[in-house]
Design a protein around this motif. Structure first.
Motif, mmCIF file in Angstrom:
data_model
loop_
_atom_site.group_PDB
_atom_site.id
_atom_site.type_symbol
_atom_site.label_atom_id
_atom_site.label_comp_id
_atom_site.label_asym_id
_atom_site.label_seq_id
_atom_site.Cartn_x
_atom_site.Cartn_y
_atom_site.Cartn_z
ATOM 1 N N GLN A 3 -37.101 -9.563 7.908
ATOM 2 C CA GLN A 3 -36.557 -8.906 6.721
ATOM 3 C C GLN A 3 -37.371 -7.650 6.428
ATOM 4 O O GLN A 3 -38.599 -7.660 6.568
ATOM 5 N N VAL A 4 -36.676 -6.592 6.023
ATOM 6 C CA VAL A 4 -37.337 -5.355 5.625
ATOM 7 C C VAL A 4 -36.737 -4.880 4.306
ATOM 8 O O VAL A 4 -35.578 -4.464 4.260
ATOM 9 N N PRO A 5 -37.511 -4.984 3.217
ATOM 10 C CA PRO A 5 -37.053 -4.426 1.939
ATOM 11 C C PRO A 5 -37.507 -2.979 1.817
ATOM 12 O O PRO A 5 -38.626 -2.639 2.234
ATOM 13 N N VAL A 6 -36.668 -2.133 1.255
ATOM 14 C CA VAL A 6 -37.013 -0.724 1.119
ATOM 15 C C VAL A 6 -36.248 -0.144 -0.053
ATOM 16 O O VAL A 6 -35.161 -0.625 -0.410
ATOM 17 N N PHE A 7 -36.820 0.880 -0.688
ATOM 18 C CA PHE A 7 -36.128 1.548 -1.776
ATOM 19 C C PHE A 7 -35.183 2.622 -1.231
ATOM 20 O O PHE A 7 -35.434 3.208 -0.168
ATOM 21 N N ALA A 40 -32.744 -4.676 3.474
ATOM 22 C CA ALA A 40 -32.287 -4.743 2.081
ATOM 23 C C ALA A 40 -32.742 -3.467 1.381
ATOM 24 O O ALA A 40 -33.946 -3.255 1.222
ATOM 25 N N VAL A 41 -31.779 -2.647 0.985
ATOM 26 C CA VAL A 41 -32.077 -1.386 0.310
ATOM 27 C C VAL A 41 -31.902 -1.587 -1.193
ATOM 28 O O VAL A 41 -30.821 -1.982 -1.655
ATOM 29 N N HIS A 42 -32.964 -1.284 -1.931
ATOM 30 C CA HIS A 42 -32.962 -1.494 -3.387
ATOM 31 C C HIS A 42 -32.906 -0.167 -4.127
ATOM 32 O O HIS A 42 -33.501 0.811 -3.695
ATOM 33 N N PRO A 43 -32.189 -0.141 -5.261
ATOM 34 C CA PRO A 43 -32.099 1.125 -6.020
ATOM 35 C C PRO A 43 -33.421 1.452 -6.712
ATOM 36 O O PRO A 43 -34.262 0.595 -6.903
ATOM 37 N N ASP A 89 -26.629 0.999 3.545
ATOM 38 C CA ASP A 89 -27.257 0.607 4.812
ATOM 39 C C ASP A 89 -27.718 -0.849 4.800
ATOM 40 O O ASP A 89 -28.177 -1.367 5.823
ATOM 41 N N THR A 90 -27.607 -1.507 3.669
ATOM 42 C CA THR A 90 -27.969 -2.922 3.583
ATOM 43 C C THR A 90 -27.092 -3.731 4.531
ATOM 44 O O THR A 90 -25.859 -3.734 4.414
ATOM 45 N N ALA A 91 -27.721 -4.378 5.510
ATOM 46 C CA ALA A 91 -26.989 -5.092 6.557
ATOM 47 C C ALA A 91 -28.003 -5.784 7.467
ATOM 48 O O ALA A 91 -29.213 -5.683 7.278
ATOM 49 N N GLU A 92 -27.465 -6.484 8.485
ATOM 50 C CA GLU A 92 -28.293 -7.104 9.519
ATOM 51 C C GLU A 92 -28.241 -6.180 10.738
ATOM 52 O O GLU A 92 -27.170 -5.709 11.124
ATOM 53 N N TYR A 93 -29.405 -5.941 11.333
ATOM 54 C CA TYR A 93 -29.492 -5.049 12.481
ATOM 55 C C TYR A 93 -29.998 -5.828 13.691
ATOM 56 O O TYR A 93 -30.998 -6.537 13.604
ATOM 57 N N ALA A 142 -35.891 6.107 0.773
ATOM 58 C CA ALA A 142 -37.141 5.989 1.524
ATOM 59 C C ALA A 142 -36.839 5.922 3.012
ATOM 60 O O ALA A 142 -35.732 5.552 3.418
ATOM 61 N N PRO A 143 -37.819 6.248 3.867
ATOM 62 C CA PRO A 143 -37.623 6.094 5.320
ATOM 63 C C PRO A 143 -37.793 4.632 5.722
ATOM 64 O O PRO A 143 -38.432 3.845 5.023
ATOM 65 N N VAL A 144 -37.218 4.283 6.859
ATOM 66 C CA VAL A 144 -37.337 2.911 7.343
ATOM 67 C C VAL A 144 -37.468 2.911 8.864
ATOM 68 O O VAL A 144 -36.941 3.789 9.556
#
Lengths: 115, 114
Positions: free
Chosen positions: B10-14, B111-114, B85-89, B17-19
């Motif tokens: 899992q990768v949470p990110v705002f 998981a992209v968070h606002p 972009d929130t999805a499974e990769y 932001a870059p990922v």
């Protein structure tokens, strides 16, 4: 261009029952694949067809799973009898040819729950 | 035989932001490498693929990946992510010259968070 079609989208059965899934690939695609995707895992190839012949079925549990691709177009995947561990999403994909560089196009999948 | 390891489940990110989503593979032969995205209740969609040539591959939706043969890696990057972009990769590999048998990693949930 229509994509890969699958039906049904969802299926709930009891263990020891049988179930069948249907796939219609993109028109003109000679190669068809069936994958099993268990929750939390990546898809795993079950069987690959080139036209109506089998290229790879090394990971197909042949005591309970069977698949056919009559006339080299549509395909069906059958499970008989189903076990609890068969609960998964079954994905169908197709590509123009079986070469490694060819893109595989996936259908929406059939979600199977075995109770 | 080939195998794929996706280092983060899992990768949470705002948002904005870059990922980077990490992928390492193992193979004794030459391979082709792929990244697929799976949105909820949908099938997999190809983001990009590396076959040969330039090691930096650009894909759809602003994603890119870099093939590193010495480190056997194929990490996926995006400079600025969106909520959508929130999805499974999934990272996948197939043997070059083979029969297009894709071997997938276990997936990374972005998981992209606002």
């Amino acid at each position: 261009e229509a994509g890969v079609a699958q039906s049904p989208r969802y299926k709930i059965i009891e263990k020891r029952q049988s179930v069948a899934f249907w796939c219609n690939p993109i028109s003109g695609h000679a190669t068809l694949y069936w994958y099993q995707q268990i929750l939390g895992q990546g898809p795993k190839l079950l069987i690959q067809f080139q036209n109506n012949g089998v290229v790879d079925d090394s990971q197909l549990p042949k005591d309970r799973f069977s698949a056919e691709r009559l006339k080299g177009v549509d395909s069906t995947l059958k499970i008989q009898p189903a076990k609890l561990e068969d609960s998964a999403v079954y994905l169908c994909a197709s590509s123009l040819a079986p070469r490694g560089q060819e893109t595989q196009y996936f259908g929406p999948g059939t979600r199977l729950l075995v109770l | 035989a080939q195998s794929v390891t996706q280092l983060d489940s899992q990768v949470p990110v705002f948002e904005e932001a870059p990922v980077e989503l990490r992928c390492n593979y193992s193979s004794s032969v030459s391979v082709y490498l792929f990244w697929y995205v799976q949105y909820p209740n949908q099938g997999l969609q190809l983001l990009l693929k590396y076959l040969s040539g330039s090691t930096l591959v650009k894909g759809i939706n602003g994603f890119e990946a870099e093939f590193n043969k010495s480190q056997t890696s194929f990490h996926l990057r995006k400079p600025s992510v969106h909520i959508s972009d929130t999805a499974e990769y999934f990272c996948a590999v197939t043997q070059s010259g083979g029969y297009n048998k894709l071997i997938f990693g276990a997936g990374t949930r972005l998981a992209v968070h606002p």
